[in-house]
Design a protein around this motif. Structure first.
Motif, PDB file in Angstrom:
ATOM      1  N   ASP A   1       1.711   2.776   3.518  1.00 19.80           N
ATOM      2  CA  ASP A   1       0.812   3.841   3.038  1.00 19.80           C
ATOM      3  C   ASP A   1       1.606   5.086   2.689  1.00 19.80           C
ATOM      4  O   ASP A   1       1.125   6.214   2.877  1.00 19.80           O
ATOM      5  CB  ASP A   1      -0.287   4.161   4.061  1.00 19.80           C
TER       6      ASP A   1
ATOM      7  N   HIS B   1       0.848  -1.206   0.000  1.00 20.17           N
ATOM      8  CA  HIS B   1       0.000   0.000   0.000  1.00 20.17           C
ATOM      9  C   HIS B   1       0.874   1.242   0.000  1.00 20.17           C
ATOM     10  O   HIS B   1       1.489   1.577   1.022  1.00 20.17           O
ATOM     11  CB  HIS B   1      -0.909  -0.023   1.231  1.00 20.17           C
TER      12      HIS B   1
ATOM     13  N   HIS C   1       1.274   5.354  -2.080  1.00 21.12           N
ATOM     14  CA  HIS C   1       0.827   6.380  -3.035  1.00 21.12           C
ATOM     15  C   HIS C   1       2.063   7.197  -3.414  1.00 21.12           C
ATOM     16  O   HIS C   1       2.422   8.136  -2.698  1.00 21.12           O
ATOM     17  CB  HIS C   1      -0.183   7.337  -2.397  1.00 21.12           C
TER      18      HIS C   1
ATOM     19  N   HIS D   1      -6.134  -0.279   6.309  1.00 25.15           N
ATOM     20  CA  HIS D   1      -6.300   0.600   7.472  1.00 25.15           C
ATOM     21  C   HIS D   1      -6.912  -0.207   8.620  1.00 25.15           C
ATOM     22  O   HIS D   1      -6.220  -0.510   9.566  1.00 25.15           O
ATOM     23  CB  HIS D   1      -7.127   1.866   7.195  1.00 25.15           C
TER      24      HIS D   1
ATOM     25  N   LYS E   1      -0.299   3.410  -6.140  1.00 23.81           N
ATOM     26  CA  LYS E   1      -1.627   3.842  -6.553  1.00 23.81           C
ATOM     27  C   LYS E   1      -1.576   5.165  -7.305  1.00 23.81           C
ATOM     28  O   LYS E   1      -0.703   5.989  -7.062  1.00 23.81           O
ATOM     29  CB  LYS E   1      -2.505   4.051  -5.308  1.00 23.81           C
TER      30      LYS E   1
ATOM     31  N   HIS F   1      -9.624   1.022   0.712  1.00 26.38           N
ATOM     32  CA  HIS F   1      -9.289   1.825   1.895  1.00 26.38           C
ATOM     33  C   HIS F   1     -10.502   1.776   2.816  1.00 26.38           C
ATOM     34  O   HIS F   1     -11.561   2.313   2.469  1.00 26.38           O
ATOM     35  CB  HIS F   1      -9.056   3.284   1.515  1.00 26.38           C
TER      36      HIS F   1
HETATM   37 ZN   LIG Z   1      -3.733   4.834   1.221  1.00 28.41          ZN
END
Ligand SMILES: [Zn+2]
Length: 409
Positions: free
Chosen positions: A317, A86, A88, A266, A150, A243
């Motif tokens: 994340d 995960h 970004h 999460h 992502k 998410h």
């Molecule tokens: Zn995220």
């Protein structure tokens, strides 16, 4: 190293293989299923042979076969490369001022994403690519040999398609997150934005992506909208991830389970029904403790999930707003110190757990035939990842059998 050459890594003080046997027959204990990584397993005084980019042999150092090259790691630990499921990483700008304000007492709101959207839309390809590659290299130096990436800071058809094409340059685990937040130009017409995400934007993005994701949360997308986004993505050949339950209780985990998603990410605020959904389906519970650290929020209840029998993954994340860390060792340390995970559970979750969240059978373990993605710690055991937090201990990293970062001390 060419395919014809073999390398023996010997003198391994502790070899973490995640190639353990089934223990109690439960579907939740990390046992091998459909070729997925097995349970946590460690061997002392071990050796490992790499050939053709894969693990060709593991066992006691005293019984190691001959190889073309020999590397003695003098008692250090070897473990599978981290699988960060995960992240970004396609964005421009930074939000350190927002972080500082939050530490001064202002709560985090999903709206902060829009500042990054504005900067990302304005950035030339070269700037996005340079930032992405810098972060990917940063991850590799810290032992991450596989990462997911992502989109979600473009939120127009061309900007989302551009983000995914850039991500596809650096990883096969590319995720379409057009449904990250409703952009300002659709503030009065969120349903129109969902139609765009499920229609023309998906058509432009699906060729570059493997996954579809949605931010299912108050202030982002509700249950029906999230289900529609996932269904459209799946109809286009993508696999789902969600998410879920980050900012409060909500429908995200249920939506993930109903969609057959690989992972619900999460999982900070869970009801008993959510925990049941995560234990009665193959959905991996991916915990992202960098977010709670950076947002000064309560950490997810890993112990509750593990004791109930859920499969737990850890990921960073990594993003400029809520968790600007690329460090899996940091997440392991948080998971152990703040979330009640054992060192074994945390390392498994950061390697085999991430592989499961990405539905990968070739990574996250060092069984024979696995891709030779491995980390040499400058320490005698995996425990040091949590025992010495914040200390750079990744001595060397191999990816598909090639030494790609660091060196053998
Ligand atoms: Zn995220």
């Amino acid at each position: 190293m060419s395919d014809a050459e073999s390398t023996l890594i010997t003198g391994i003080g502790e070899l973490i293989s995640n190639d353990g046997e089934p223990d109690d027959g439960q579907p939740d204990d990390g046992e091998p299923e459909n070729g997925l990584p097995g349970s946590f397993a460690a061997m002392t005084d071990a050796a490992l042979v790499i050939a053709g980019g894969k693990v060709a042999w593991t066992g006691p150092a005293s019984r190691a076969p001959a190889a073309d090259a020999v590397v003695d790691v003098a008692g250090r630990a070897v473990l599978p490369g981290f699988a960060d499921s995960h992240a970004h990483l396609v964005f421009a700008g930074e939000r350190s001022a927002e972080f500082a304000a939050r530490m001064a007492g202002r709560p985090y709101q999903a709206g902060g994403i829009l500042g990054t959207v504005e900067a990302t839309r304005a950035a030339p390809d070269a700037a996005l690519r340079a930032n992405l590659r810098r972060l990917a290299a940063e991850m590799l130096r810290q032992g991450t040999t596989t990462f997911e990436c992502k989109s979600g800071y473009g939120l127009t058809v061309p900007d989302e398609a551009r983000g995914l094409a850039l991500a596809a340059e650096v990883t096969p685990e590319v995720t379409y997150l057009g449904a990250h937040v409703v952009p300002p130009e659709f503030a009065a017409d969120p349903a129109g934005y969902v139609d765009l995400v499920c229609g023309p934007m998906l058509d432009a993005c699906a060729p570059s992506a493997r996954w579809v994701d949605v931010f299912c949360e108050d202030g982002a997308f509700g249950a029906d909208e999230a289900a529609a986004v996932l269904a459209a993505g799946q109809a286009a050949g993508l696999h789902a991830r969600v998410h879920a339950n980050q900012l409060g209780p909500g429908p995200g985990v249920r939506v993930a389970a109903e969609a057959g998603a690989a992972s619900a990410d999460h999982c900070t605020f869970l009801t008993d029904d959510d925990v049941d959904a995560l234990t009665s389906t193959p959905v991996v519970a991916t915990l992202l403790p960098g977010v709670e650290f950076s947002c000064r929020q309560p950490f997810p209840q890993a112990r509750r999930l593990l004791d109930a029998g859920a499969v737990v993954a850890l990921a960073t994340d990594c993003n400029p707003g809520s968790s600007f860390t690329s460090s899996m060792p940091f997440c392991i340390a948080l998971a152990v110190r703040e979330m009640g995970m054992t060192t074994e559970e945390a390392v498994w979750a950061a390697t085999a757990g991430g592989a499961r969240a990405l539905r990968r059978t070739d990574i996250g373990h060092l069984g024979v035939g696995a891709r030779a993605d491995l980390i040499l710690l400058d320490a005698p055991s995996h425990t040091y990842l949590a025992y010495r937090p914040g200390v750079p201990q990744i001595a060397a990293v191999w990816q598909a059998g090639s030494l790609v970062a660091g060196a053998v001390p």
